[in-house]
Design an enzyme around this catalytic site. Structure first.
Site, short mmCIF file in Angstrom:
data_model
loop_
_atom_site.label_atom_id
_atom_site.label_comp_id
_atom_site.label_asym_id
_atom_site.label_seq_id
_atom_site.Cartn_x
_atom_site.Cartn_y
_atom_site.Cartn_z
N GLU A 1 3.88 -12.73 2.72
CA GLU A 1 4.49 -13.01 1.42
C GLU A 1 5.72 -12.15 1.17
O GLU A 1 6.51 -12.44 0.27
CB GLU A 1 3.47 -12.80 0.29
CG GLU A 1 2.94 -11.40 0.13
CD GLU A 1 1.73 -11.11 1.01
OE1 GLU A 1 0.96 -10.18 0.66
OE2 GLU A 1 1.56 -11.77 2.05
N SER B 1 -2.59 -5.93 10.01
CA SER B 1 -3.30 -4.66 10.08
C SER B 1 -4.70 -4.86 10.66
O SER B 1 -5.29 -5.94 10.56
CB SER B 1 -3.42 -4.05 8.67
OG SER B 1 -4.34 -4.80 7.89
N LYS C 1 1.22 -19.54 7.54
CA LYS C 1 1.23 -18.70 6.36
C LYS C 1 1.98 -17.42 6.71
O LYS C 1 1.43 -16.51 7.32
CB LYS C 1 -0.21 -18.37 5.93
CG LYS C 1 -0.38 -18.03 4.42
CD LYS C 1 0.37 -16.81 3.95
CE LYS C 1 -0.31 -15.52 4.37
NZ LYS C 1 0.37 -14.32 3.75
N PHE D 1 4.78 -9.20 8.52
CA PHE D 1 6.13 -9.00 8.00
C PHE D 1 7.11 -8.51 9.06
O PHE D 1 8.31 -8.67 8.91
CB PHE D 1 6.10 -7.98 6.84
CG PHE D 1 5.93 -6.55 7.27
CD1 PHE D 1 7.02 -5.79 7.69
CD2 PHE D 1 4.68 -5.94 7.27
CE1 PHE D 1 6.86 -4.47 8.10
CE2 PHE D 1 4.52 -4.63 7.66
CZ PHE D 1 5.61 -3.89 8.08
N CYS E 1 4.16 -2.85 16.97
CA CYS E 1 3.02 -2.38 17.76
C CYS E 1 3.45 -1.47 18.90
O CYS E 1 2.69 -0.61 19.33
CB CYS E 1 2.25 -3.58 18.32
SG CYS E 1 1.44 -4.58 17.06
#
Length: 356
Positions: A160, A210, A157, A133, A265
């Protein structure tokens, strides 16, 4: 999609801003079959021919820089300046991919008299990229330009939570002339990730997210004999010595902890001060108070994230830590429904506290 819609909520004000098709496993299979059908023609093009598509795509990113940055700002919550920097990095990534003809050329080595070894690089087929995200425009472009230039067909992908930038990138690739099936987007959560890891015709997977999920994806993808690169979380710890430059250290540490609301990060979540560093800590607090949520500090991604962050602060305070700058219960005028945590510095934290 036969699976309904996925609502997109803006962290800026908590409002629903869009809805996208929610993919099911059957739609992964449709995307894979489309990619397999496109692969023969796409991989048959020369490397230099495929580069032209990405060069046109790069020019479209430049043309639409402002609207792409605004979209990142809207769905992710980071500041517009941070979003512009993200799009600029995407442009740079495309420029790297356009240099592939100079990077991946074949090699011939004469290993003994009359004996040669040849190294050739060929596309492997249908590949998939699972993006996070926090950089909805940049991280997909870690993989899209390289995979396509090298002759693969890619299924993306996106998270979401932030699917809109991915769909806009798909539109730009279409405008750049990339043939149908070469690039597809599937939306969804865990079920879609598992489907990508399991699908027998997907040859490689990249994942960014993650550490917990990165391990799961790596094990599941490689157990199905796929190539996999899975990148997990990477928060940084800083050690500040007593001879550190006061101004530079204070401004740089605060910039590091607060950029993209700390959701990256490179964010320095923990600073260990050695010996006489109280003046630096005091100056850091002054710098942190210059960060104004909704202006030069973005929102965090969701209501759940805000609650989790504030719970860490509450728990540390109850355990004896001292909150020097407190960003809890932040409300931005005219955006009362937004998910904001103000700049926060917590001192006297011990290693056994969850916040550490």
């Amino acid at each position: 999609s036969a699976s309904g819609k996925l609502e997109v909520i803006s962290p800026l004000d908590g409002q629903v801003i869009s809805a996208v098709p929610l993919s099911a496993y059957s739609e992964i299979d449709e995307a894979v079959q489309a990619a397999r059908n496109a692969f023969k023609g796409w991989s048959a093009l020369t490397l230099k021919e495929r580069v032209q598509y990405i060069f046109r795509y790069r020019n479209l990113l430049i043309r639409d820089r402002e609207s792409l940055a605004e979209l990142v700002h809207l769905e992710n919550g980071k500041t517009v300046d941070e979003a512009r920097a993200e799009v600029d990095k995407s442009i740079e990534l495309c420029e790297f991919a356009c240099s592939m003809p100079q990077i991946v050329s074949s090699e011939v080595q004469e290993v003994s008299r009359g004996v040669e070894c040849r190294i050739e690089r060929k596309p492997i087929g249908v590949v998939a990229s699972i993006a996070p995200f926090n950089f909805p425009n940049m991280v997909p472009n870690w993989t899209i330009p390289n995979a396509l230039v090298l002759g693969n067909c890619l299924i993306l992908k996106p998270s979401e939570i932030v699917p809109l930038s991915a769909l806009r990138l798909a539109e730009l690739l279409k405008e750049a002339g990339v043939p149908d099936g070469v690039f597809s987007v599937v939306n969804g959560g865990r079920e879609i990730v598992e489907g990508i890891c399991d699908h027998p015709d997907i040859q490689a997977v990249t994942f960014v997210g993650s550490t917990k999920v990165a391990k799961i994806v790596y094990i599941r993808a490689t157990s199905n004999l796929k190539r996999c690169v899975a990148l997990g979380g990477a928060k940084n710890h800083l050690i500040v010595m007593p001879d550190a430059n006061l101004e530079m250290t204070a401004s740089n540490v605060v910039a590091s902890m607060s950029g993209c609301a700390g959701q990256r990060c490179m964010a320095a979540a923990v600073m260990i001060g050695v010996d006489r560093v109280q003046p630096i800590i005091d100056r850091m607090c002054d710098e942190a108070r210059k960060l104004i949520p909704g202006e030069n500090l973005g929102a965090v991604i969701s209501k759940e994230s805000r609650s989790r962050i504030e719970a860490f602060i509450n728990e540390a305070e109850q355990a004896g830590a001292k909150v020097l700058v407190d960003g809890r219960n932040t409300v931005v005028p005219n955006k009362e429904g937004g998910f904001y945590v103000g700049p926060t510095i917590v001192d006297y934290v011990t290693a056994d506290m969850r916040i550490a």
